[in-house]
Design an enzyme around this catalytic site. Structure first.
Site, PDB file in Angstrom:
ATOM      1  N   TYR A 214      35.633  45.442  14.231  1.00 37.86           N
ATOM      2  CA  TYR A 214      34.082  45.431  14.182  1.00 37.86           C
ATOM      3  C   TYR A 214      33.649  46.501  13.617  1.00 37.86           C
ATOM      4  CZ  TYR A 214      34.863  41.740  17.930  1.00 37.86           C
ATOM      5  OH  TYR A 214      35.430  40.598  18.573  1.00 37.86           O
TER       6      TYR A 214
ATOM      7  N   LEU B 164      26.779  32.587  24.007  1.00 39.38           N
ATOM      8  CA  LEU B 164      25.218  32.072  23.667  1.00 39.38           C
ATOM      9  C   LEU B 164      25.196  31.686  22.368  1.00 39.38           C
ATOM     10  CD1 LEU B 164      23.599  35.524  25.219  1.00 39.38           C
ATOM     11  CD2 LEU B 164      23.611  33.332  26.109  1.00 39.38           C
TER      12      LEU B 164
ATOM     13  N   ILE C 121      31.354  37.129  27.675  1.00 34.15           N
ATOM     14  CA  ILE C 121      31.113  38.428  27.148  1.00 34.15           C
ATOM     15  C   ILE C 121      29.864  38.426  25.966  1.00 34.15           C
ATOM     16  CG2 ILE C 121      33.237  39.720  27.778  1.00 34.15           C
ATOM     17  CD1 ILE C 121      34.332  38.747  24.785  1.00 34.15           C
TER      18      ILE C 121
ATOM     19  N   LYS D  80      27.041  39.521  23.732  1.00 34.71           N
ATOM     20  CA  LYS D  80      26.547  40.847  23.109  1.00 34.71           C
ATOM     21  C   LYS D  80      25.141  40.919  23.059  1.00 34.71           C
ATOM     22  CE  LYS D  80      24.704  42.740  19.187  1.00 34.71           C
ATOM     23  NZ  LYS D  80      23.829  42.355  18.455  1.00 34.71           N
TER      24      LYS D  80
ATOM     25  N   VAL E 138      21.737  43.777  22.395  1.00 32.91           N
ATOM     26  CA  VAL E 138      21.275  45.313  22.242  1.00 32.91           C
ATOM     27  C   VAL E 138      19.947  45.442  22.685  1.00 32.91           C
ATOM     28  CG1 VAL E 138      20.532  46.687  20.403  1.00 32.91           C
ATOM     29  CG2 VAL E 138      22.689  45.515  19.973  1.00 32.91           C
TER      30      VAL E 138
ATOM     31  N   ASN F 168      20.967  39.045  31.372  1.00 32.86           N
ATOM     32  CA  ASN F 168      22.545  38.696  31.320  1.00 32.86           C
ATOM     33  C   ASN F 168      23.088  38.995  32.627  1.00 32.86           C
ATOM     34  OD1 ASN F 168      22.137  38.013  28.724  1.00 32.86           O
ATOM     35  ND2 ASN F 168      23.211  39.174  27.686  1.00 32.86           N
TER      36      ASN F 168
HETATM   37  P1  NDP Z   1      26.847  35.833  21.371  1.00 27.17           P
HETATM   38  O1  NDP Z   1      26.907  34.373  21.501  1.00 27.17           O
HETATM   39  O2  NDP Z   1      27.020  36.881  22.556  1.00 27.17           O
HETATM   40  O3  NDP Z   1      25.433  35.902  20.933  1.00 27.17           O
HETATM   41  C1  NDP Z   1      24.968  37.223  20.389  1.00 27.17           C
HETATM   42  C2  NDP Z   1      23.155  37.175  20.234  1.00 27.17           C
HETATM   43  O4  NDP Z   1      22.761  36.731  21.447  1.00 27.17           O
HETATM   44  C3  NDP Z   1      22.586  38.591  19.871  1.00 27.17           C
HETATM   45  O5  NDP Z   1      21.710  37.953  18.803  1.00 27.17           O
HETATM   46  C4  NDP Z   1      21.865  38.871  21.014  1.00 27.17           C
HETATM   47  O6  NDP Z   1      20.607  39.518  20.545  1.00 27.17           O
HETATM   48  C5  NDP Z   1      21.465  37.466  21.800  1.00 27.17           C
HETATM   49  N1  NDP Z   1      21.299  37.659  23.128  1.00 27.17           N
HETATM   50  C6  NDP Z   1      22.164  38.404  24.083  1.00 27.17           C
HETATM   51  N2  NDP Z   1      21.540  38.187  25.133  1.00 27.17           N
HETATM   52  C7  NDP Z   1      20.640  37.436  25.211  1.00 27.17           C
HETATM   53  C8  NDP Z   1      19.577  36.767  26.163  1.00 27.17           C
HETATM   54  N3  NDP Z   1      19.691  37.050  27.431  1.00 27.17           N
HETATM   55  N4  NDP Z   1      18.668  35.897  25.584  1.00 27.17           N
HETATM   56  C9  NDP Z   1      18.505  35.785  24.272  1.00 27.17           C
HETATM   57  N5  NDP Z   1      19.443  36.338  23.400  1.00 27.17           N
HETATM   58  C10 NDP Z   1      20.398  37.040  23.623  1.00 27.17           C
HETATM   59  O7  NDP Z   1      27.732  36.090  20.211  1.00 27.17           O
HETATM   60  P2  NDP Z   1      28.856  37.053  19.593  1.00 27.17           P
HETATM   61  O8  NDP Z   1      29.368  36.555  18.468  1.00 27.17           O
HETATM   62  O9  NDP Z   1      28.492  38.537  19.838  1.00 27.17           O
HETATM   63  O10 NDP Z   1      29.974  36.880  20.860  1.00 27.17           O
HETATM   64  C11 NDP Z   1      30.188  37.876  22.132  1.00 27.17           C
HETATM   65  C12 NDP Z   1      31.214  38.914  21.973  1.00 27.17           C
HETATM   66  O11 NDP Z   1      32.353  38.294  22.004  1.00 27.17           O
HETATM   67  C13 NDP Z   1      31.294  39.613  20.669  1.00 27.17           C
HETATM   68  O12 NDP Z   1      30.125  40.643  20.905  1.00 27.17           O
HETATM   69  C14 NDP Z   1      32.392  40.013  20.648  1.00 27.17           C
HETATM   70  O13 NDP Z   1      32.750  41.373  21.512  1.00 27.17           O
HETATM   71  C15 NDP Z   1      33.512  38.949  21.169  1.00 27.17           C
HETATM   72  N6  NDP Z   1      33.867  37.845  20.031  1.00 27.17           N
HETATM   73  C16 NDP Z   1      35.335  37.718  19.938  1.00 27.17           C
HETATM   74  C17 NDP Z   1      35.811  37.150  18.995  1.00 27.17           C
HETATM   75  C18 NDP Z   1      37.342  36.906  18.841  1.00 27.17           C
HETATM   76  O14 NDP Z   1      37.865  36.494  17.837  1.00 27.17           O
HETATM   77  N7  NDP Z   1      37.886  37.228  19.716  1.00 27.17           N
HETATM   78  C19 NDP Z   1      35.117  36.312  17.890  1.00 27.17           C
HETATM   79  C20 NDP Z   1      33.563  36.458  18.227  1.00 27.17           C
HETATM   80  C21 NDP Z   1      32.987  37.295  19.171  1.00 27.17           C
HETATM   81  P3  NDP Z   1      20.422  41.211  20.731  1.00 27.17           P
HETATM   82  O15 NDP Z   1      21.694  41.879  20.599  1.00 27.17           O
HETATM   83  O16 NDP Z   1      19.199  41.287  19.897  1.00 27.17           O
HETATM   84  O17 NDP Z   1      20.171  41.685  22.073  1.00 27.17           O
END
Ligand code: NDP
Length: 296
Positions: free
Chosen positions: A63, A204, A252, A254, A256, A264
């Site tokens: 990342y 999400l 998990i 993510k 910000v 969450n």
């Molecule tokens: P997510 O499904 O967690 O979605 C992240 C998005 O959701 C961001 O835009 C965030 O906005 C938004 N969000 C968070 N909370 C809320 C809420 N309560 N309401 C509305 N929107 C919300 O996607 P990720 O790809 O980030 O997956 C989660 C984590 O999983 C990653 O960050 C990483 O750590 C892991 N991962 C692992 C992988 C692997 O290959 N092992 C591959 C992909 C992910 P904002 O940030 O603006 O708050």
């Protein structure tokens, strides 16, 4: 705040570690450290999540090319002991010696002397025996407490479980959300048989059309409205619901934005009744045959 009623997932005991309970919702960090949001906001979000009980933080050397690990390091600088810290090694860095060096680089960026869990990010061409050997050496050196894998489908997990030491694999981290239920057919049952918890990434559905369709789906909206929660909270509560009477999933997300972090954390307290679950099952049925593992 997390209390004794907070849904927990238990990591099984290993030869070296006692069983450990973790809150069923943690914090992801993909796209942190890339300058998409101010760094101080990312640090603050992780710290706020910790304060609210989202104590598992998931990151990876991938990342932002190590930049996300640096953000996590800053967030944990004065509170490392409050977090259960997970990072991941690239498959091409997962060799007998290269995994040791990669882990040491991650520790340096994270400003800590150990990871609670170190995952092989996805299956690669380095023989798994070598990776297991490196993980064991890292454990002996106190640099990691446990190891696990990510993006392993049924065949890969069976191969791993049959190797010496492979049965100590603590988790498999895979894509899982209401709109992607393929693992329920055979991967998840295999993991339940192995007693291996699931870490659900992209709970999400990230951002984009799929997520818009999910959040805007009439059934999702109706069920969420009926419970007085947001679609995102519904998706999280659904992802961590007990299956076959067992709670074995850590989601998990993510986040910000602080409001997202707070929502969450509050999702830990949402319980979905049989009626809500049945409606979601009908609108988003799990496949009745094996499908390839969904990845991003
Ligand atoms: P997510 O499904 O967690 O979605 C992240 C998005 O959701 C961001 O835009 C965030 O906005 C938004 N969000 C968070 N909370 C809320 C809420 N309560 N309401 C509305 N929107 C919300 O996607 P990720 O790809 O980030 O997956 C989660 C984590 O999983 C990653 O960050 C990483 O750590 C892991 N991962 C692992 C992988 C692997 O290959 N092992 C591959 C992909 C992910 P904002 O940030 O603006 O708050």
């Amino acid at each position: 705040m997390v209390d004794s009623s907070t849904p927990q997932v238990r990591l099984p005991a290993t030869a070296h570690e006692p069983t450990q309970g973790l809150p069923a919702i943690g914090q992801g960090t993909w796209y942190m450290g890339e300058g998409l949001a101010p760094r101080r906001d990312e640090v603050r979000a992780l710290q706020h999540g910790l304060e609210l009980g989202l104590t598992l933080i998931d990151t990876a050397e991938m990342y932002a090319d190590g930049g996300a690990e640096e953000v996590v390091g800053e967030a944990l600088a004065d509170r490392r002991d409050q977090a259960f810290l997970v990072s991941k090694v690239y498959p091409w860095n997962a060799g007998r010696d290269s995994a040791i060096a990669a882990c040491e680089r991650s520790l340096e960026r994270l400003g800590t002397d150990h990871l609670d869990l170190y995952l092989l990010h996805w299956p690669g061409s380095v023989p798994l025996e070598e990776t297991l050997e490196a993980f064991e050496r890292l454990r002996e050196q106190g640099k990691i407490r446990r190891f696990g894998v990510s993006n392993f489908d049924v065949d890969e997990l069976e191969t791993l479980a049959a190797l010496p030491g492979g049965d100590a694999c603590a988790v498999n981290q895979v894509l899982y959300h209401l709109g992607s239920r393929g693992i329920e057919h055979s991967l998840r049952p295999l993991m339940q048989r192995l007693g291996m918890p699931l870490m659900a990434y992209c709970p999400l559905a990230q951002a984009g059309k799929l997520r818009q369709d999910l959040f805007g789906h009439p059934v999702v909206r109706e069920v969420a409205d009926g419970l007085g929660i947001t679609p995102a909270q519904l998706l999280l509560a659904w992802a961590i619901r007990p299956v076959n009477g067992r709670r074995d999933t850590i989601a998990i997300p993510k986040a910000v934005r602080l409001q997202h972090v707070e929502q969450n954390a509050a999702a830990l307290g949402v319980e979905l009744g049989d009626d809500a679950l049945a409606r979601l099952d009908e609108a988003f049925p799990a496949p009745n045959m094996k499908v390839p593992l969904d990845i991003v």
